[in-house]
Design a protein around this motif. Structure first.
Motif, PDB file in Angstrom:
ATOM      1  N   GLU A  13      -0.349  11.651   2.928  1.00  0.00           N
ATOM      2  CA  GLU A  13      -0.589  10.808   4.105  1.00  0.00           C
ATOM      3  C   GLU A  13      -0.081   9.392   3.857  1.00  0.00           C
ATOM      4  O   GLU A  13      -0.060   8.929   2.731  1.00  0.00           O
ATOM      5  N   LYS A  14       0.309   8.744   4.962  1.00  0.00           N
ATOM      6  CA  LYS A  14       0.765   7.356   4.829  1.00  0.00           C
ATOM      7  C   LYS A  14      -0.394   6.406   5.122  1.00  0.00           C
ATOM      8  O   LYS A  14      -0.990   6.469   6.177  1.00  0.00           O
ATOM      9  N   PRO A  15      -0.707   5.508   4.167  1.00  0.00           N
ATOM     10  CA  PRO A  15      -1.793   4.566   4.449  1.00  0.00           C
ATOM     11  C   PRO A  15      -1.392   3.628   5.579  1.00  0.00           C
ATOM     12  O   PRO A  15      -0.229   3.250   5.684  1.00  0.00           O
ATOM     13  N   GLY A  16      -2.352   3.309   6.435  1.00  0.00           N
ATOM     14  CA  GLY A  16      -2.068   2.467   7.607  1.00  0.00           C
ATOM     15  C   GLY A  16      -1.525   1.108   7.205  1.00  0.00           C
ATOM     16  O   GLY A  16      -2.094   0.415   6.381  1.00  0.00           O
ATOM     17  N   ARG A  17      -0.395   0.741   7.796  1.00  0.00           N
ATOM     18  CA  ARG A  17       0.199  -0.553   7.450  1.00  0.00           C
ATOM     19  C   ARG A  17      -0.292  -1.651   8.362  1.00  0.00           C
ATOM     20  O   ARG A  17      -0.113  -2.825   8.102  1.00  0.00           O
ATOM     21  N   LYS A  18      -0.859  -1.235   9.485  1.00  0.00           N
ATOM     22  CA  LYS A  18      -1.270  -2.240  10.460  1.00  0.00           C
ATOM     23  C   LYS A  18      -2.532  -2.975  10.022  1.00  0.00           C
ATOM     24  O   LYS A  18      -2.840  -4.027  10.539  1.00  0.00           O
ATOM     25  N   SER A  19      -3.239  -2.392   9.079  1.00  0.00           N
ATOM     26  CA  SER A  19      -4.501  -2.998   8.666  1.00  0.00           C
ATOM     27  C   SER A  19      -4.260  -4.376   8.083  1.00  0.00           C
ATOM     28  O   SER A  19      -3.247  -4.617   7.460  1.00  0.00           O
ATOM     29  N   ASP A  20      -5.196  -5.265   8.293  1.00  0.00           N
ATOM     30  CA  ASP A  20      -5.052  -6.530   7.592  1.00  0.00           C
ATOM     31  C   ASP A  20      -6.269  -6.860   6.754  1.00  0.00           C
ATOM     32  O   ASP A  20      -7.342  -6.304   6.900  1.00  0.00           O
ATOM     33  N   LEU A  21      -6.022  -7.739   5.820  1.00  0.00           N
ATOM     34  CA  LEU A  21      -6.973  -8.012   4.762  1.00  0.00           C
ATOM     35  C   LEU A  21      -7.076  -9.525   4.637  1.00  0.00           C
ATOM     36  O   LEU A  21      -6.081 -10.193   4.427  1.00  0.00           O
ATOM     37  N   HIS A  37      -9.919   2.097  -0.163  1.00  0.00           N
ATOM     38  CA  HIS A  37     -10.429   3.008   0.872  1.00  0.00           C
ATOM     39  C   HIS A  37      -9.271   3.571   1.700  1.00  0.00           C
ATOM     40  O   HIS A  37      -9.355   4.675   2.233  1.00  0.00           O
ATOM     41  N   GLY A  38      -8.198   2.799   1.808  1.00  0.00           N
ATOM     42  CA  GLY A  38      -7.047   3.228   2.605  1.00  0.00           C
ATOM     43  C   GLY A  38      -6.140   4.212   1.874  1.00  0.00           C
ATOM     44  O   GLY A  38      -5.231   4.780   2.469  1.00  0.00           O
ATOM     45  N   LEU A  39      -6.364   4.404   0.579  1.00  0.00           N
ATOM     46  CA  LEU A  39      -5.504   5.302  -0.195  1.00  0.00           C
ATOM     47  C   LEU A  39      -6.069   6.722  -0.256  1.00  0.00           C
ATOM     48  O   LEU A  39      -7.203   6.960   0.117  1.00  0.00           O
ATOM     49  N   GLY A  40      -5.227   7.651  -0.782  1.00  0.00           N
ATOM     50  CA  GLY A  40      -5.660   9.041  -0.861  1.00  0.00           C
ATOM     51  C   GLY A  40      -5.470   9.703   0.492  1.00  0.00           C
ATOM     52  O   GLY A  40      -4.587   9.319   1.248  1.00  0.00           O
ATOM     53  N   ILE A  41      -6.307  10.686   0.805  1.00  0.00           N
ATOM     54  CA  ILE A  41      -6.107  11.366   2.081  1.00  0.00           C
ATOM     55  C   ILE A  41      -7.414  11.536   2.849  1.00  0.00           C
ATOM     56  O   ILE A  41      -8.495  11.557   2.279  1.00  0.00           O
ATOM     57  N   LYS A  42      -7.249  11.619   4.144  1.00  0.00           N
ATOM     58  CA  LYS A  42      -8.403  11.783   5.022  1.00  0.00           C
ATOM     59  C   LYS A  42      -8.574  13.244   5.437  1.00  0.00           C
ATOM     60  O   LYS A  42      -9.654  13.659   5.813  1.00  0.00           O
ATOM     61  N   LEU A  46       0.774  -1.247   0.000  1.00  0.00           N
ATOM     62  CA  LEU A  46       0.000   0.000   0.000  1.00  0.00           C
ATOM     63  C   LEU A  46       0.812   1.307   0.000  1.00  0.00           C
ATOM     64  O   LEU A  46       0.519   2.204  -0.795  1.00  0.00           O
ATOM     65  N   PRO A  47       1.822   1.426   0.881  1.00  0.00           N
ATOM     66  CA  PRO A  47       2.561   2.699   0.895  1.00  0.00           C
ATOM     67  C   PRO A  47       3.163   3.046  -0.462  1.00  0.00           C
ATOM     68  O   PRO A  47       3.093   4.196  -0.905  1.00  0.00           O
ATOM     69  N   GLY A  48       3.721   2.056  -1.140  1.00  0.00           N
ATOM     70  CA  GLY A  48       4.293   2.282  -2.468  1.00  0.00           C
ATOM     71  C   GLY A  48       3.220   2.660  -3.479  1.00  0.00           C
ATOM     72  O   GLY A  48       3.425   3.534  -4.318  1.00  0.00           O
ATOM     73  N   LEU A  49       2.073   2.006  -3.377  1.00  0.00           N
ATOM     74  CA  LEU A  49       0.978   2.287  -4.302  1.00  0.00           C
ATOM     75  C   LEU A  49       0.454   3.711  -4.098  1.00  0.00           C
ATOM     76  O   LEU A  49       0.092   4.402  -5.049  1.00  0.00           O
ATOM     77  N   GLN A  50       0.427   4.138  -2.841  1.00  0.00           N
ATOM     78  CA  GLN A  50      -0.017   5.507  -2.543  1.00  0.00           C
ATOM     79  C   GLN A  50       0.893   6.518  -3.239  1.00  0.00           C
ATOM     80  O   GLN A  50       0.424   7.472  -3.848  1.00  0.00           O
ATOM     81  N   LYS A  51       2.205   6.264  -3.181  1.00  0.00           N
ATOM     82  CA  LYS A  51       3.163   7.175  -3.818  1.00  0.00           C
ATOM     83  C   LYS A  51       2.944   7.281  -5.315  1.00  0.00           C
ATOM     84  O   LYS A  51       3.200   8.310  -5.923  1.00  0.00           O
ATOM     85  N   GLY A  52       2.467   6.184  -5.907  1.00  0.00           N
ATOM     86  CA  GLY A  52       2.295   6.150  -7.364  1.00  0.00           C
ATOM     87  C   GLY A  52       0.983   6.734  -7.865  1.00  0.00           C
ATOM     88  O   GLY A  52       0.743   6.761  -9.073  1.00  0.00           O
ATOM     89  N   LEU A  53       0.106   7.196  -6.975  1.00  0.00           N
ATOM     90  CA  LEU A  53      -1.190   7.733  -7.422  1.00  0.00           C
ATOM     91  C   LEU A  53      -0.985   8.884  -8.423  1.00  0.00           C
ATOM     92  O   LEU A  53      -0.059   9.686  -8.257  1.00  0.00           O
ATOM     93  N   PRO A  54      -1.858   8.984  -9.438  1.00  0.00           N
ATOM     94  CA  PRO A  54      -1.634   9.964 -10.517  1.00  0.00           C
ATOM     95  C   PRO A  54      -2.064  11.376 -10.159  1.00  0.00           C
ATOM     96  O   PRO A  54      -2.806  12.021 -10.903  1.00  0.00           O
ATOM     97  N   VAL A  55      -1.639  11.884  -9.009  1.00  0.00           N
ATOM     98  CA  VAL A  55      -1.983  13.254  -8.595  1.00  0.00           C
ATOM     99  C   VAL A  55      -0.748  13.939  -8.007  1.00  0.00           C
ATOM    100  O   VAL A  55       0.201  13.261  -7.591  1.00  0.00           O
ATOM    101  N   PRO A  56      -0.746  15.294  -7.950  1.00  0.00           N
ATOM    102  CA  PRO A  56       0.379  16.003  -7.333  1.00  0.00           C
ATOM    103  C   PRO A  56       0.627  15.540  -5.893  1.00  0.00           C
ATOM    104  O   PRO A  56      -0.303  15.083  -5.216  1.00  0.00           O
ATOM    105  N   ALA A  57       1.874  15.698  -5.464  1.00  0.00           N
ATOM    106  CA  ALA A  57       2.335  15.154  -4.181  1.00  0.00           C
ATOM    107  C   ALA A  57       1.434  15.513  -2.991  1.00  0.00           C
ATOM    108  O   ALA A  57       1.216  14.693  -2.103  1.00  0.00           O
ATOM    109  N   LYS A  58       0.893  16.753  -2.987  1.00  0.00           N
ATOM    110  CA  LYS A  58       0.137  17.172  -1.805  1.00  0.00           C
ATOM    111  C   LYS A  58      -1.113  16.319  -1.577  1.00  0.00           C
ATOM    112  O   LYS A  58      -1.623  16.234  -0.474  1.00  0.00           O
TER     113      LYS A  58
END
Ligand code: ZN
Length: 553
Positions: free
Chosen positions: A290-298, A382-387, A274-286
């Motif tokens: 946020e860092k997506p929660g790594r503790k979540s499990d699926l 749901h965990g990606l993007g920003i809150k 997830l953290p790597g995928l968040q960095k790759g989202l097709p939008v400007p850095a701002k």
């Protein structure tokens, strides 16, 4: 008049002759209404639903684990009783009052006399509209009364609001539903004794305790702490959708679950990305700071029993819990993908819909793996993007107000698809994107059938109209079949992802509102095409044949 009938019916038991005359007059009026409406009700109501057997491979379970399941099912049935009281009131008297067996079954499936797949339209004569606050509040409650009150307990997740001598009073669930809470707690404790997994045993004990005092936090923490259990049990007052007045009150439900160990391992791997995928989202850095929660499990599960809220109307196929924000901050959350329930919707609904609406040569791309993947990555997304908004407008949820959940669901859908395409590109996930695109398109048709009143329905309509504008699909005028244009689909997917992520990041209420109001609507062509699906007799949702006999226990 309609409200009057509901209050009068129970009184007939001990009332005199005059009352009976009055009742027969009302019955006469009711019959007249029934007769005048009968032309609209030719089709069996239960046609909206199709049956599916809830089973799972239990061969890897130990004898003790097999003994736990019936106990958990018994506890779940108590949640069913409570949910009836919350959604409607007296279950038995309602069911007894309905003569037509088809309609009675329909009332059972809906946990009351309102059609949950059709904007809660009443289907029993003499029943008015469903109170927005269901039975969590007095029927005559005014919103301001709760808002103005200094009594904080009125807003609690775990109380029923009653009017006692003109004063509003909050009654805790463990008092109001004492009988059911105690019965469920006892069964859960018996099951705990059979649990070998320490985490599961601890969770079950704490959950039983929580049902006795409505303090659920410790059991939620314990639920997040358990990782190696083969059986899972979601139980208690959980989601707040049933309270449409405020969304304060949690409704009772239960799921008895068997973990799919192999799939769960695969899912853990994607969550770690997830953290790597968040960095790759097709939008400007701002918009992705946020860092997506790594503790979540699926994890993936087979559900072997649904009860209460989650069993009413449309069935849930993925859950994200717990809802307690403190627990989420400390422990993350768990996403549960309900594989056999998804398979039910895939086989019984999605495949038949695609036979009506998808171009013949593209139907081979409708696969369960793609459907499962799209649903699974919806939850991940749901965990990606920003809150939090990027411009000091506070939380996204607060800034977008009543449109926040339609936008959030839309984000999860489109980013889920985007994630699949990214993972396929970098070799982490093996799939044919054509399968995912075509199955995704067919999925839109399935979801818009829930109508534009739900957040999911709105999100799907927005996407349908956006895709249409961008040429992501085309419609063959002669056959009425839809064809995905793969390149345009990919471009539209990226563009819609960007649009939504920016609306959320900017907390842009006006944009959200205009997107929902102009695009979140059903246009005439789609309405006509969906009518074809309905004429073909394709059910809208499923009901389960479930329980110990179905499981062979
Ligand atoms: Zn969602």
């Amino acid at each position: 008049l309609s409200k009057g009938i509901r209050r009068l019916v129970p009184k007939t038991k001990n009332s005199g002759g005059r009352m009976k005359v009055f009742i027969s007059a009302i019955l006469f009026v009711m019959m007249a209404i029934t007769l005048s409406c009968s032309h609209t009700a030719k089709q069996p109501m239960m046609k909206k639903y199709t049956k599916f057997k809830l089973t799972s491979d239990l061969s890897h379970l130990t004898p003790n684990q097999k003994k736990m399941i019936p106990l958990l099912i018994d506890a779940a049935k108590e949640m069913d009783e409570v949910f009836w009281m919350q959604a409607y009131g007296d279950k038995e008297s309602l069911l007894k009052s309905i003569q037509d067996p088809d309609k009675r079954k329909f009332a059972e499936v809906n946990y009351g006399p309102w059609d949950r797949l059709d904007g809660l339209k009443p289907f029993v004569v003499g029943i008015g509209v469903k109170p927005k606050g269901a039975r969590f509040y007095p029927a005559d409650i005014k919103k301001e009364e709760i808002e103005k009150s200094k009594n904080k307990d009125l807003k609690s997740l775990y109380t029923v609001v009653k009017r006692v001598k003109g004063e509003l009073k909050a009654v805790p669930y463990h008092v109001e539903y004492k009988k059911q809470h105690l019965a469920a707690a006892a069964k859960i404790e018996q099951a705990a004794k059979l649990a070998k997994d320490r985490g599961l045993r601890r969770y079950l004990r704490l959950r039983a305790k929580a049902l006795r005092n409505d303090k659920y936090k410790r059991s939620d923490m314990a639920w997040m702490d358990m990782k190696r259990n083969a059986i899972d049990f979601v139980v208690g007052p959980i989601e707040t959708y049933e309270d449409q007045l405020f969304g304060y009150k949690a409704a009772h439900e239960a799921y008895v679950l068997i973990k799919d160990v192999e799939w769960s391992k695969r899912l853990t791997r994607y969550a770690a990305l997830l953290p790597g995928l968040q960095k790759g989202l097709p939008v400007p850095a701002k918009y992705k700071r946020e860092k997506p929660g790594r503790k979540s499990d699926l994890n993936a599960y087979d559900v072997v029993f649904y009860a209460g809220d989650c069993n009413a109307g449309a069935k849930t196929i993925a859950i994200n819990l717990p809802n307690d924000e403190d627990v989420q901050l400390k422990k993350g959350s768990r996403r549960l993908q309900l594989k056999n329930a998804m398979k039910a919707k895939f086989e019984k609904i999605l495949v038949p819909i695609s036979k009506e609406l998808i171009a013949e040569d593209q139907r081979k791309h409708i696969t369960f793996d793609a459907f499962f993947g799209n649903t699974m990555f919806h939850e991940v997304a749901h965990g990606l993007g920003i809150k939090k908004t990027v411009n000091g407008k506070g939380k996204v949820r607060t800034a977008l107000k009543e449109h926040s959940s339609a936008i959030e669901e839309g984000k999860a859908d489109i980013l889920g698809l985007y994630l699949v395409s990214e993972l396929v590109k970098n070799g982490e996930y093996k799939a044919d994107m054509k399968d995912h695109y075509v199955t995704f398109m067919a999925g839109i048709f399935r979801s818009v059938r829930f109508g534009s009143s739900s957040s999911h329905g709105k999100a799907n309509l927005i996407r349908f109209n956006f895709f249409k504008e961008k040429g992501a699909f085309s419609r063959d005028e002669s056959t009425g079949h839809y064809r995905v244009n793969y390149d345009q689909m990919e471009a539209a997917m990226t563009e819609l992802s960007q649009k939504i992520l920016k609306i959320q990041g900017d907390g842009n209420y006006e944009s959200a509102k205009s997107l929902v109001q102009t695009m979140g609507v059903m246009r005439p062509q789609l309405t006509k095409d969906l009518a074809r699906v309905n004429r073909a007799g394709i059910p809208v949702d499923i009901i389960f044949e479930q329980g110990t006999t179905v499981l062979g226990l």
